[in-house]
Design a protein around this motif. Structure first.
Motif, mmCIF file in Angstrom:
data_model
loop_
_atom_site.group_PDB
_atom_site.id
_atom_site.type_symbol
_atom_site.label_atom_id
_atom_site.label_comp_id
_atom_site.label_asym_id
_atom_site.label_seq_id
_atom_site.Cartn_x
_atom_site.Cartn_y
_atom_site.Cartn_z
ATOM 1 N N VAL A 1 5.968 7.924 1.626
ATOM 2 C CA VAL A 1 7.005 7.435 2.533
ATOM 3 C C VAL A 1 7.836 6.390 1.801
ATOM 4 C CG1 VAL A 1 5.658 7.871 4.610
ATOM 5 C CG2 VAL A 1 5.457 5.643 3.450
ATOM 6 N N PRO A 2 9.142 6.249 2.151
ATOM 7 C CA PRO A 2 9.964 5.207 1.535
ATOM 8 C C PRO A 2 9.357 3.830 1.779
ATOM 9 C CG PRO A 2 11.320 6.768 2.757
ATOM 10 C CD PRO A 2 9.903 7.057 3.134
ATOM 11 N N ALA A 3 9.467 2.963 0.805
ATOM 12 C CA ALA A 3 8.848 1.642 0.919
ATOM 13 C C ALA A 3 9.659 0.621 0.135
ATOM 14 C CB ALA A 3 7.411 1.687 0.395
ATOM 15 N N THR A 4 9.431 -0.660 0.472
ATOM 16 C CA THR A 4 9.976 -1.760 -0.324
ATOM 17 C C THR A 4 8.804 -2.640 -0.737
ATOM 18 O OG1 THR A 4 10.366 -3.098 1.660
ATOM 19 C CG2 THR A 4 12.215 -1.757 0.832
ATOM 20 N N ALA A 5 9.015 -3.424 -1.799
ATOM 21 C CA ALA A 5 7.911 -4.258 -2.287
ATOM 22 C C ALA A 5 8.458 -5.488 -2.996
ATOM 23 C CB ALA A 5 7.019 -3.441 -3.223
ATOM 24 N N HIS A 6 7.568 -6.490 -3.150
ATOM 25 C CA HIS A 6 7.919 -7.666 -3.947
ATOM 26 C C HIS A 6 6.625 -8.278 -4.450
ATOM 27 C CE1 HIS A 6 6.897 -9.462 -0.063
ATOM 28 N NE2 HIS A 6 6.638 -10.593 -0.744
ATOM 29 N N GLY B 1 8.997 -9.537 -12.095
ATOM 30 C CA GLY B 1 7.932 -10.302 -11.443
ATOM 31 C C GLY B 1 6.547 -9.871 -11.843
ATOM 32 N N LEU B 2 6.445 -8.993 -12.831
ATOM 33 C CA LEU B 2 5.154 -8.425 -13.215
ATOM 34 C C LEU B 2 4.218 -9.510 -13.738
ATOM 35 C CD1 LEU B 2 3.945 -5.466 -13.495
ATOM 36 C CD2 LEU B 2 4.502 -5.661 -15.920
ATOM 37 N N PRO B 3 2.980 -9.591 -13.248
ATOM 38 C CA PRO B 3 2.016 -10.564 -13.762
ATOM 39 C C PRO B 3 1.755 -10.324 -15.245
ATOM 40 C CG PRO B 3 1.245 -9.604 -11.694
ATOM 41 C CD PRO B 3 2.423 -8.802 -12.123
ATOM 42 N N ALA B 4 1.436 -11.391 -15.967
ATOM 43 C CA ALA B 4 1.266 -11.298 -17.416
ATOM 44 C C ALA B 4 0.169 -10.312 -17.807
ATOM 45 C CB ALA B 4 0.954 -12.681 -17.994
ATOM 46 N N HIS B 5 -0.912 -10.240 -17.016
ATOM 47 C CA HIS B 5 -2.021 -9.374 -17.428
ATOM 48 C C HIS B 5 -1.674 -7.886 -17.306
ATOM 49 C CE1 HIS B 5 -2.671 -9.337 -13.039
ATOM 50 N NE2 HIS B 5 -3.397 -8.227 -13.244
ATOM 51 N N LEU B 6 -0.578 -7.573 -16.567
ATOM 52 C CA LEU B 6 -0.163 -6.174 -16.438
ATOM 53 C C LEU B 6 0.936 -5.787 -17.439
ATOM 54 C CD1 LEU B 6 -0.054 -5.690 -12.550
ATOM 55 C CD2 LEU B 6 -1.823 -4.928 -14.159
ATOM 56 N N SER B 7 1.441 -6.754 -18.185
ATOM 57 C CA SER B 7 2.530 -6.459 -19.122
ATOM 58 C C SER B 7 2.148 -5.434 -20.190
ATOM 59 C CB SER B 7 3.015 -7.752 -19.782
ATOM 60 O OG SER B 7 3.630 -8.589 -18.819
#
Length: 384
Positions: A29-34, A94-100
């Motif tokens: 389904v369409p979604a938004t996130a932050h 906004g990506l957390p450093a551990h996910l880079s």
């Protein structure tokens, strides 16, 4: 973690995508996130999902062009696919450093797949162009293409094509199996083909036309009408030398491939003797008209072979005079329909022959006796 009843936020940093989770439509389904405190807050279908610390960034989709954050909550696996373009930039910001590191790896995987797809489409495009390029090559460089293919056909395979023509000749014409004409043609032919890669087959056929032809693989067919018209064995030798030259230079094979198509040449190369195209070989050889360049090359090579055999090369030019002296109003000799002659060509042959003063060895053939033994020798107008 799952929270129900939350409204879709409108704060800066929100990006769009598509949410897949237990209880939602199978196509998402369409979604938004932050991003919030290192976790992704996803809003869709009146609900809010929060990614856990074990979330991973992955590439996906048919061509790995989609970017997703994947995690597992109490209800099962959740996937949020970020839309391309600006949403990707907001997601990365906004990506957390551990996910880079995972984000970079996903981007690299997507780039690799994209490169493969580009190469794949390029290969498909080239494959689609192959027939067009082949047709263009055959139309613009047909002689080069045919010559290239013929160079890869072994003499042994070419000889099998000659066997096929030999069988068809015997089926369609009466072959004179023995006698002075057969002995003379074989004697002349063997003197002209010393050291050849082919094992020649010499045929004399009972046909009144002034004609002779060479089939691929070392088959030379001489019509009785031509032997009857030749004034000397040297004139006949001039014609036979010319036909031998066509065989040695593989003009017949090249012409057959050009006339019947590259498919016929490929059939010979691969040894496929069942093709219908090869069944037309006899007809195509009888009707084949060589280019001026091929005729000139056969003249030159024929003269060279006559000289090497110590046979007077003037006989080749003399026979053209014999052809020209045919009775006015008579049909054009068969040999002239496929091997066009001209005064210039006869003059060139005579001039070339003068460059070789001899001495020459007379052919040991009683030509008058030979002609008397030919079929139709007692008919009006035949040589005596």
């Amino acid at each position: 973690m799952l929270n129900s009843g939350s409204e879709v936020p409108t704060k800066p940093g929100i990006f769009s995508g598509r949410m897949f989770a237990p209880g939602l439509d199978g196509v998402g389904v369409p979604a938004t996130a932050h991003w919030q405190h290192g976790s992704l807050q996803v809003h869709a279908a009146g609900r809010t999902w929060t990614s856990g610390v074990q979330a991973t960034v992955q590439s996906g989709g048919f061509n790995a062009a989609q970017l997703a954050l994947v995690w597992v909550d109490l209800e099962g696996e959740c996937r949020f696919y970020v839309d391309a373009g600006a949403p990707r930039a907001a997601f990365a910001a906004g990506l957390p450093a551990h996910l880079s590191p995972q984000h970079r790896a996903a981007g690299q995987a997507s780039a690799r797949v994209e490169r493969r797809f580009r190469l794949w489409w390029a290969a498909l495009g080239l494959l689609a162009l192959v027939p067009v390029l082949v047709v263009a090559l055959l139309l613009t460089r047909v002689d080069s293409a045919v010559g290239w293919l013929v160079t890869y056909i072994p003499h042994e395979q070419e000889a099998k094509l000659g066997d096929l023509v030999l069988v068809q000749t015997r089926a369609r014409m009466r072959v004179i199996e023995s006698g002075p004409a057969v002995d003379a043609v074989r004697l002349i032919g063997e003197r002209l083909t010393t050291g050849s890669a082919y094992s020649y087959r010499w045929l004399v056929v009972d046909q009144p036309e002034l004609n002779a032809f060479a089939a691929p693989g070392g088959v030379v067919v001489v019509y009785s009408g031509l032997l009857q018209a030749a004034k000397t064995p040297e004139e006949a030798a001039g014609v036979i030398a010319h036909e031998v030259a066509h065989a040695e230079l593989r003009h017949g094979l090249q012409g057959m491939v050009k006339t019947l198509g590259v498919r016929a040449g490929a059939a010979v190369l691969l040894g496929d003797w069942s093709g219908a195209a090869l069944g037309q070989a006899m007809t195509s050889l009888l009707e084949m008209k060589f280019s001026r360049e091929a005729e000139a090359a056969a003249d030159t090579e024929g003269l060279r072979r006559l000289v090497a055999a110590r046979i007077n090369p003037a006989g080749m030019a003399d026979f053209m005079d014999t052809l020209a002296l045919q009775s006015p109003g008579a049909a054009v000799p068969e040999l002239l329909s496929t091997h066009p002659a001209s005064e210039d060509r006869a003059a060139r042959l005579r001039e070339a022959a003068r460059a070789y003063p001899g001495p020459w060895t007379a052919l040991p053939v009683d030509w008058a006796a030979l002609q008397k033994r030919l079929p139709g020798a007692d008919k009006p107008g035949s040589a005596q």
